[in-house]
Motif scaffolding. Sequence first.
Motif, PDB file in Angstrom:
ATOM      1  N   VAL A 213       0.844  -1.184   0.000  1.00 24.86           N
ATOM      2  CA  VAL A 213       0.000   0.000   0.000  1.00 24.86           C
ATOM      3  C   VAL A 213       0.885   1.241   0.000  1.00 24.86           C
ATOM      4  CG1 VAL A 213      -1.865   1.228   1.167  1.00 24.86           C
ATOM      5  CG2 VAL A 213      -1.742  -1.271   1.316  1.00 24.86           C
ATOM      6  N   LEU A 214       0.706   2.101  -0.989  1.00 31.32           N
ATOM      7  CA  LEU A 214       1.438   3.364  -1.082  1.00 31.32           C
ATOM      8  C   LEU A 214       0.443   4.517  -0.959  1.00 31.32           C
ATOM      9  CD1 LEU A 214       3.961   2.700  -4.011  1.00 31.32           C
ATOM     10  CD2 LEU A 214       4.444   2.720  -1.557  1.00 31.32           C
ATOM     11  N   GLY A 215       0.638   5.356   0.052  1.00 33.43           N
ATOM     12  CA  GLY A 215      -0.241   6.501   0.233  1.00 33.43           C
ATOM     13  C   GLY A 215      -1.695   6.127   0.401  1.00 33.43           C
ATOM     14  N   GLY A 216      -1.960   4.971   0.999  1.00 28.07           N
ATOM     15  CA  GLY A 216      -3.323   4.530   1.220  1.00 28.07           C
ATOM     16  C   GLY A 216      -3.962   3.817   0.048  1.00 28.07           C
ATOM     17  N   GLU A 217      -3.226   3.671  -1.079  1.00 31.35           N
ATOM     18  CA  GLU A 217      -3.765   3.027  -2.267  1.00 31.35           C
ATOM     19  C   GLU A 217      -3.079   1.673  -2.493  1.00 31.35           C
ATOM     20  OE1 GLU A 217      -6.275   4.245  -3.989  1.00 31.35           O
ATOM     21  OE2 GLU A 217      -6.358   6.054  -2.735  1.00 31.35           O
ATOM     22  N   PRO A 218      -3.847   0.644  -2.870  1.00 34.87           N
ATOM     23  CA  PRO A 218      -3.213  -0.650  -3.144  1.00 34.87           C
ATOM     24  C   PRO A 218      -2.337  -0.561  -4.387  1.00 34.87           C
ATOM     25  CG  PRO A 218      -5.525  -0.691  -3.799  1.00 34.87           C
ATOM     26  CD  PRO A 218      -5.297   0.621  -3.098  1.00 34.87           C
ATOM     27  N   PHE A 219      -1.109  -1.032  -4.260  1.00 37.25           N
ATOM     28  CA  PHE A 219      -0.170  -0.970  -5.380  1.00 37.25           C
ATOM     29  C   PHE A 219      -0.039  -2.331  -6.060  1.00 37.25           C
ATOM     30  CE2 PHE A 219       4.211  -1.497  -6.997  1.00 37.25           C
ATOM     31  CZ  PHE A 219       4.229  -0.488  -7.957  1.00 37.25           C
ATOM     32  N   ALA A 220       0.078  -3.376  -5.271  1.00 38.42           N
ATOM     33  CA  ALA A 220       0.285  -4.709  -5.831  1.00 38.42           C
ATOM     34  C   ALA A 220       0.122  -5.723  -4.702  1.00 38.42           C
ATOM     35  CB  ALA A 220       1.678  -4.834  -6.460  1.00 38.42           C
ATOM     36  N   ALA A 221       0.212  -7.000  -5.071  1.00 40.67           N
ATOM     37  CA  ALA A 221       0.145  -8.062  -4.071  1.00 40.67           C
ATOM     38  C   ALA A 221       1.105  -9.171  -4.452  1.00 40.67           C
ATOM     39  CB  ALA A 221      -1.277  -8.604  -3.947  1.00 40.67           C
ATOM     40  N   ILE A 222       1.544  -9.899  -3.440  1.00 35.43           N
ATOM     41  CA  ILE A 222       2.415 -11.052  -3.646  1.00 35.43           C
ATOM     42  C   ILE A 222       1.979 -12.132  -2.665  1.00 35.43           C
ATOM     43  CG2 ILE A 222       4.187 -10.374  -1.959  1.00 35.43           C
ATOM     44  CD1 ILE A 222       6.309 -11.267  -3.993  1.00 35.43           C
ATOM     45  N   ARG A 223       2.134 -13.373  -3.058  1.00 38.04           N
ATOM     46  CA  ARG A 223       1.778 -14.484  -2.178  1.00 38.04           C
ATOM     47  C   ARG A 223       3.025 -15.038  -1.508  1.00 38.04           C
ATOM     48  NH1 ARG A 223       0.067 -18.715  -5.444  1.00 38.04           N
ATOM     49  NH2 ARG A 223      -0.835 -19.783  -3.650  1.00 38.04           N
ATOM     50  N   ARG A 224       2.822 -15.622  -0.320  1.00 41.03           N
ATOM     51  CA  ARG A 224       3.896 -16.312   0.393  1.00 41.03           C
ATOM     52  C   ARG A 224       3.398 -17.705   0.751  1.00 41.03           C
ATOM     53  NH1 ARG A 224       5.408 -12.112   5.140  1.00 41.03           N
ATOM     54  NH2 ARG A 224       3.180 -12.458   5.514  1.00 41.03           N
ATOM     55  N   LEU A 225       4.199 -18.704   0.442  1.00 42.57           N
ATOM     56  CA  LEU A 225       3.818 -20.095   0.652  1.00 42.57           C
ATOM     57  C   LEU A 225       4.664 -20.701   1.762  1.00 42.57           C
ATOM     58  CD1 LEU A 225       3.724 -21.151  -3.108  1.00 42.57           C
ATOM     59  CD2 LEU A 225       1.847 -20.257  -1.711  1.00 42.57           C
ATOM     60  N   PRO A 226       4.041 -21.328   2.761  1.00 44.47           N
ATOM     61  CA  PRO A 226       4.836 -21.936   3.836  1.00 44.47           C
ATOM     62  C   PRO A 226       5.601 -23.151   3.330  1.00 44.47           C
ATOM     63  CG  PRO A 226       2.504 -22.476   4.096  1.00 44.47           C
ATOM     64  CD  PRO A 226       2.590 -21.506   2.962  1.00 44.47           C
ATOM     65  N   LYS A 227       6.733 -23.422   3.972  1.00 44.04           N
ATOM     66  CA  LYS A 227       7.474 -24.630   3.632  1.00 44.04           C
ATOM     67  C   LYS A 227       6.732 -25.851   4.194  1.00 44.04           C
ATOM     68  CE  LYS A 227      10.572 -24.698   7.676  1.00 44.04           C
ATOM     69  NZ  LYS A 227      11.978 -24.641   8.133  1.00 44.04           N
ATOM     70  N   ALA A 228       7.065 -26.998   3.695  1.00 45.75           N
ATOM     71  CA  ALA A 228       6.414 -28.225   4.134  1.00 45.75           C
ATOM     72  C   ALA A 228       6.578 -28.404   5.642  1.00 45.75           C
ATOM     73  CB  ALA A 228       7.003 -29.418   3.394  1.00 45.75           C
ATOM     74  N   GLY A 229       5.494 -28.723   6.316  1.00 47.22           N
ATOM     75  CA  GLY A 229       5.546 -28.979   7.745  1.00 47.22           C
ATOM     76  C   GLY A 229       5.430 -27.754   8.617  1.00 47.22           C
ATOM     77  N   ASP A 230       5.241 -26.573   8.022  1.00 52.50           N
ATOM     78  CA  ASP A 230       5.128 -25.338   8.801  1.00 52.50           C
ATOM     79  C   ASP A 230       3.857 -24.615   8.371  1.00 52.50           C
ATOM     80  OD1 ASP A 230       5.619 -23.096  10.416  1.00 52.50           O
ATOM     81  OD2 ASP A 230       7.739 -23.001   9.877  1.00 52.50           O
ATOM     82  N   PHE A 231       3.269 -23.871   9.301  1.00 48.24           N
ATOM     83  CA  PHE A 231       2.080 -23.092   8.953  1.00 48.24           C
ATOM     84  C   PHE A 231       2.405 -21.626   8.733  1.00 48.24           C
ATOM     85  CE2 PHE A 231       2.548 -22.741  13.499  1.00 48.24           C
ATOM     86  CZ  PHE A 231       2.144 -21.448  13.803  1.00 48.24           C
ATOM     87  N   ARG A 232       3.648 -21.221   8.997  1.00 56.12           N
ATOM     88  CA  ARG A 232       4.054 -19.827   8.842  1.00 56.12           C
ATOM     89  C   ARG A 232       4.605 -19.621   7.431  1.00 56.12           C
ATOM     90  NH1 ARG A 232       8.366 -19.673  13.463  1.00 56.12           N
ATOM     91  NH2 ARG A 232       8.809 -21.623  12.347  1.00 56.12           N
ATOM     92  N   ALA A 233       4.102 -18.574   6.774  1.00 53.50           N
ATOM     93  CA  ALA A 233       4.516 -18.326   5.390  1.00 53.50           C
ATOM     94  C   ALA A 233       5.653 -17.325   5.276  1.00 53.50           C
ATOM     95  CB  ALA A 233       3.316 -17.844   4.578  1.00 53.50           C
TER      96      ALA A 233
END
Length: 312
Positions: A213-233
């Motif tokens: 978010v830049l200046g309150g406006e959405p700029f872009a998005a990216i995904r994060r995938l957890p590694k096998a055996g973990d729930f944290r991305a």
Amino acid sequence: MKMLKIAVQMDPIEKMIVNHDTSLALMVEAQARGHEIWWWSPNDLFYETGVVKARARRVSVSLTEGKHYETHETAVRAVDDFDVVLVRQDPPFDMAYVTNTYLLELTKALVINPPLGIRNISEKMSILQFPDLIPQTWVGRDLHALEEFARRFDQVVLKILFMMGGEGVIKLSASDPEFQKKARAFISATGREPILAQEFLPAVSAGDKRIFVLGGEPFAAIRRLPKAGDFRANLAVGGQAAAGELDEIDRAITAAVAPVLKREGIVFAGLDVIAGKLIEINVTSPTLAQELKRLSGLDLPKAFWERVEKLV
């Protein structure tokens, strides 16, 4: 645009992960735009007889592994000598961090993100302002109340409030006969601060999403995938970045949060979302700009400096 004197308050430059660090990417872009680049660590900032100063280093920077910076000069400078100061040091957001923001409030430089805004938008606590957008959430230290909350769900996630990168995050089940023992140990390890608990969202196995978010406006998005055996991305604990796109839910979440970001003068924020639920509002040192550019071609540092130059 005139040449700006830009200082970055951040963790030690020699410890940067060159192909990942967003602060470095911001510095490289500022340099490419003809600006002068300095940096200091939080411990280099001090107040002396009415003036906030820093032991600063003027550098040239690059995204070249093994030689990403060169120091040209070290000097004690008044922070007022700079046009822009970027606050980019990582949490923990402790009283040392808070005290540093008090010092930066005494300067005339344009500080981004603003010290008051950084204090007012606690990255995990600020989501409580948006109860309709977040998972079922509990904050406190009362063990019995926590257990009662946890029994409403198959599993809960416990989080230390002022850490980062997936650090201080565990998953528990209230059906575990050792739930109280484990939760008590977790609470005790945090010191005097409350903890945050949330219903576990199984959809995290397919990753979470970072909305830039830049200046309150959405700029872009990216995904994060957890590694096998973990729930944290989080990438810091082995997660992987993947291409992502803004959807209508992302835009609605951003629109709901934007008035708070704008009120506090937040120029650059990262919203973390799991299965359409807001998890965190990052304002201290949002990351993943390099991953975004590699995966989508979108140049966040360029858009950031275009905005900042207009503010100056």
